[in-house]
Write an enzyme that holds these catalytic residues in place. Sequence first.
Site, PDB file in Angstrom:
ATOM      1  N   ALA A   1       0.830  -1.214   0.000  1.00 36.39           N
ATOM      2  CA  ALA A   1       0.000   0.000   0.000  1.00 36.39           C
ATOM      3  C   ALA A   1       0.867   1.268   0.000  1.00 36.39           C
ATOM      4  CB  ALA A   1      -0.922  -0.007   1.225  1.00 36.39           C
ATOM      5  N   PRO A   2       0.420   2.285  -0.737  1.00 37.69           N
ATOM      6  CA  PRO A   2      -0.831   2.377  -1.506  1.00 37.69           C
ATOM      7  C   PRO A   2      -0.776   1.755  -2.894  1.00 37.69           C
ATOM      8  CG  PRO A   2       0.346   4.439  -1.662  1.00 37.69           C
ATOM      9  CD  PRO A   2       1.156   3.577  -0.725  1.00 37.69           C
ATOM     10  N   GLY A   3       0.385   1.231  -3.326  1.00 38.14           N
ATOM     11  CA  GLY A   3       0.405   0.476  -4.574  1.00 38.14           C
ATOM     12  C   GLY A   3       1.297   1.027  -5.660  1.00 38.14           C
ATOM     13  N   GLY A   4       2.239   1.909  -5.304  1.00 36.27           N
ATOM     14  CA  GLY A   4       3.120   2.491  -6.320  1.00 36.27           C
ATOM     15  C   GLY A   4       3.945   1.451  -7.054  1.00 36.27           C
TER      16      GLY A   4
ATOM     17  N   ASP B   1       9.226  -2.570  -0.005  1.00 37.34           N
ATOM     18  CA  ASP B   1       9.620  -1.194   0.322  1.00 37.34           C
ATOM     19  C   ASP B   1       8.926  -0.787   1.611  1.00 37.34           C
ATOM     20  OD1 ASP B   1      10.791   1.349   0.002  1.00 37.34           O
ATOM     21  OD2 ASP B   1       9.014   2.116  -1.035  1.00 37.34           O
TER      22      ASP B   1
ATOM     23  N   LYS C   1      16.041   0.303   5.294  1.00 33.95           N
ATOM     24  CA  LYS C   1      16.010   1.595   5.965  1.00 33.95           C
ATOM     25  C   LYS C   1      17.224   1.724   6.894  1.00 33.95           C
ATOM     26  CE  LYS C   1      12.068   1.737   3.954  1.00 33.95           C
ATOM     27  NZ  LYS C   1      11.941   2.347   2.627  1.00 33.95           N
TER      28      LYS C   1
END
Length: 339
Positions: free
Chosen positions: A209-212, A265, A295
Amino acid sequence: MSEWIGTANKGYSPYAMEELRRLASGAGFVQLLPGEAFLMRCEPEADELHAAIAQHEPTFLRHIQPVDRKMDIHGDAEDLGTLSDMIRQSRLRLKNRKVAVHIRRSQSSPFPYSAADTKAVLDAVLEEIGAEPAVQGPEVIIAIFAADDTLYAGFGTPGEMLSDWPGGAIRFKREEGQISRAKFKLLEAERTFGLDYGAYRHALDIGAAPGGWTSLLLERGLQVTAVDPAELHHSLRNHPDLVHLKRNAADVSLAPRTFDLLVCDMSWSPILMTKLILDLKDALAPYATAVITVKLMHRKPMGTIREVKERLGTAFEVLRAKQLFHNRDEITLVLQKKQ
């Protein structure tokens, strides 16, 4: 001694300098853009340094240009005249080749011309000597950095400079209806690492989410299983090639050897993310590819990266590790699952 200008993402130049210190004997540094660009003097000449960088790819060094010429900045038309003369003197090196001109500057530089104006003048000189000015696909790049009182100019190929964009700052055009800018990270990974997402069939997107990232993979024709308890963007609903599992990734049950591509991600700690990827390894086909971001939440990113690589190395071969231009406080890893 040879001289070079190196560039990293903002705030990460100390780590890029440390990487170069390990590769180049006698390396010394002067900051040009705080935390981002620096001048390096070192003992290895060009061929030796390029070979060292190719053999031990730096994670944080985004771009490097040789300093072949140094010119005083006068703050008037003489500066463009000096750069034009430099190109004319390099006629034999540039004639009949596609040549790009890249200009960068520090904010305090007295160099009075914009990058566009400088490029227009120098492109005209390139045509004069029989070279082909290029924006995309150059064979040679003329890189110019305008510092506080000096113009630093160097010649090299895109491979030698690690990028065919000025300073390695890759720019993608935002599309109408684009779900998020995170899509740029996956696009840059494809370009930088020589991937072809269209060559895969079944992708697993963890923390989607949100789906990039999901949207890009669907555009490339993949069947995508997106895992995230949050909603995906409304534009993805009812897509025939998408399955959305609205659960935490740690709670899903996936058929073994199903996916030939995994992407992730997530804004998790590096160790938790690593554990999650290892827990999902059985869902991946032998030799499947994984593209994940790590990260950098702590003050010792080198140690974090080393630990993540060691843990993932029990099930994957770590092919590449790079802080891309569109990464922020993170790096991108490309992995291949072992058989």
